[in-house]
Design an enzyme around this catalytic site. Structure first.
Site: not given
Lengths: 304, 304, 304, 304
Positions: C63, C66, C188, C240, C258
């Site tokens: 992530s 991102k 993605y 998160y 992660v």
């Protein structure tokens, strides 16, 4: 085979299944009840009583009393009350405050705690001495002075009553609560602390199996149409988060309480009360529910 | 360009934008405030004051006082308090009870109502005369006897306080509330009813821009590390459901109140208070937020 | 004390704490990573690199990518994109679909899965060969051809991608998804399967510590104001459901993945990447978070 | 008074009430239906048909077909299926994905979209040519080749099917979906696009009023006990978020569809289909529900 034989057979079958659950522990009085107790009383429309096991032992009827209080305001309020509380089954635990917020202060149904508080509030608006009048009413429809409010249970509920107090104030913030919170809660905890045995409880539900007429009070308690509607509400909402499962497995309108009792009716046939303190994780008596499931399997008639 | 010029320029730019919002209406005292008022006061680390508009008019600081009460228990409780309340931004409205249920009685952060009630409860456990001591503390860090508790506002909040009462009892049901509900709510409504003007409010936030040292009280109010943490909490949680947007557009740690005030700090530079009663739909002052956005655009320094 | 000494001290302190967590197990490639690995790389604004432990071992950045994809569309879309995705911290797990329903198809922020899918969708609308162009972009701002897409990881993610597929179709049902679901998911899963080591990752975040200018690409990647805003988003939403806790304990804008990586920046000072595969229950690397907390304690500067 | 008189009286009473609602508009084929149409067909247990209004006009039965598909797998799966889907009434809209997340991929009941998708998935596992076999089955229990799948409706549903696709992938992420999503959705959209008139639809429900025996197919479709259980599920879950209200006002097991149809049964008496396209805000036909309410008021028998 007659009712006595059937309930005895059901009783022994359930006992042999060795079902396990847990008694309610949030107040000491319920936690200390002998978990092995198990009784069934069936009352037909002529008033004949059939019983087995601990069917004459008084127990804490708890939320089952919500059917009695609902009945007391049902004919008085009719339409007005429906703006204050819904009749939809709830997908959440009985004491959830989240759904009440989501639905802007209108409880989803009459049997979750918030809905029952609205009913008790309405009852406090209509009656001068609500607690006594609830007892009087149940005594009348049971045909006997049988109601005892256990003051220890009531006080214990009160001293653990923060969540219900929160629900009441939350309702008040939505202008859906008319009387002082303390006053209504006192009545609420009183009627939840009522003790009755299976026989008297079954008798007190008899009018719901009989199109609204109580043979014990010898008068029409609710109109035929209203009695049917109370039954419909019990069928869809009477077993907390397990109402669908109960309708599916048993198919009788009924109401359970955290004391381990279940009162139910087979319209035009009989009313019944079953009691055993051990509960499943949804808060319903494991033995009572099994007994009612076996009973409807054995009987040749069904709601559906 | 100096601070006075900058805030004047910001003031006029905002006034020209003709921004519209709605004043809070849940109590008459807030509903009746003149919505056109708008003031800015900036205080640098030497204590110089820069002001424009209605910066000397007292207003109801409401939730901004939650930063003061948090500070008062921050150094006393430190680790213990973190078991009772989280520091995560909330994805729900400031007075939501649903999230409190979902998170089992642990408020998501210190600035939503449930979290602030925990703080006030903790404060009531530690102080003998909490309401007076809150006033004393704010007077001290503002360097002036400036705090006035508007009794009418307080009583009005109280008479509309059912939802906060519900939150308090709900916390109590989770054993996350030690003192009597009535008592804590009285303190809570008192500190929310504090009135101050922009200058004094900005002064009272000065220590948070100054690594915990207040030049007005002339003492270390919080340790450097604690002061930073209060700033971190303000940045992530200080603007209700709009904290991310404020961090994104303004990037200063701050706290808003429903009276239309915002107090914020630029660490190592200055503290600032902006006030204008018209609120956006998230409950934050439209003019105050715009002013702070324009201000950080004009200044050459930034948190990020 | 210089950066090299500090990160070595931090490294050893963390190792001595014997922190435990669990590696991600939803795909075999992540489950099989040696959990003991731990590396730190810090890059100052002159491009000096400081490293300790496994800081040169490539790992799955997941992530963290991102932030790169957000940067690629940030300057192109600016205002338009804000109608499609919010910047508010989320009170729910990163892959929650409930909040997306509650907020009618507008993801709460850019870093939860639904928000990142909107960004990748926007990227697919703007670029011809999005996957390659993402790699090219990261290579450019790291100053080196360092990006490797692990095809096995990508395929594994894809074969466990039902939930992300559900999110994409759900966004499409709200008309918040322009390109074919399959196509966007391929991009993605590709960018989530990028492998880099700590040094290159820290370099790729350098422009965010440097008002938008990358010394490795030798060009302005984002305007100063946009760079600050990306930092604000990272601070409020980068970890998160633990963003508030991270802001509180560490106070640096950053993003975790992660795979156990965290990339973060101290504006005007340095960028940093820390990696260790064992995660806490919120999905963030236990060692990386502890290391960053100790680091900011040791350094004399802070965001707040 | 016989059935023909009663339904005619009901028909005219409803017409005079001038009830208003809105036709479904999410696909053009439903939006273009003449909203004034209204028909009632009642079929008694001997097969006598009573009809009034547009009772011979075919309409899109939509979700009513979920009762047929449930029946097709009910006797085959019995216990296994109950691990995959519950029978509890839902407190949320029919296509909510939030509750599915909250309950970890187990749909709350068989009639909300996620639950119906599980049923169609199960059906795809058991039948070779599921779409044809559903048509064959409904033709059989209606005693006539009456089923027509409207391909335009099917294709339209498909092209607006993102939300159902999301639900299917979401179920798959919880391992509660066995077959390829595309394949199952094709079958699902096919059976929702079935067109029948009130007579044939009422006939196809006849076995549920008759302890599982269809006089049209001349065979036992479900065991007596299973037929009762399907009725119980319809009573508690058949009307989306309005099931409690329908049980309360009407008290018959039934199922509604977004095309404006309702099929219901009075056990041991008759089955009935009512159709009128205008819907209330819960998605149920305003005229059909009113007609059934008036009908049960007029009849001397009731479920309760």
């Amino acid at each position: 085979m007659d009712y006595q034989e059937i309930i005895e057979e059901v009783y022994h079958q359930v006992q042999n299944l060795n079902l396990k659950g847990n008694v309610a522990t949030y107040i000491p009085e319920l936690a200390e009840v002998d978990p092995k107790q198990f009784g069934i009383a069936l009352v037909d429309l002529k008033g004949n009583v059939y019983g087995v096991g601990d069917y004459q032992v008084p127990f804490s009827i708890q939320s089952i009393s919500k059917v009695h209080t609902l009945t007391m305001v049902f004919h008085k309020f009719d339409t007005q009350l429906w703006y204050r509380v819904n009749v939809e089954p709830s997908g959440n635990p009985f004491n959830s405050i989240a759904q009440l917020e989501y639905e802007k202060g209108i409880p989803r149904n009459l049997f979750i705690n918030s809905g029952a508080l609205v009913i008790t509030d309405a009852l406090c608006s209509k009656f001068e001495r609500p607690t006594e009048q609830i007892s009087d009413f149940i005594n009348e429809i049971s045909g006997k002075n049988c109601v005892n409010i256990n003051q220890q249970v009531k006080n214990s509920e009160k001293s653990h009553g923060e969540r219900n107090t929160a629900l009441a104030y939350f309702l008040k913030s939505y202008k859906n609560f008319d009387n002082p919170v303390e006053e209504v809660l006192d009545v609420y905890f009183s009627h939840c602390a009522i003790e009755m045995n299976c026989v008297d409880l079954a008798k007190s539900f008899s009018f719901l199996a009989n199109d609204g007429f109580s043979i014990f009070a010898n008068r029409q308690i609710l109109s035929e149409s209203h009695a049917r509607r109370v039954n419909a509400i019990m069928l869809t909402c009477g077993f907390y988060d397990e109402a669908g499962e109960f309708a599916y497995r048993v198919g009788m309108p009924g109401k359970s309480g955290v004391g381990g009792g279940v009162a139910a009716v087979m319209p035009h046939k009989f009313s019944i009360a079953v009691w055993s303190p051990e509960l499943n994780e949804k808060g319903n008596s494991v033995k009572a529910i099994k007994a009612l499931e076996l009973l409807t399997d054995k009987l040749s008639f069904s709601l559906f």
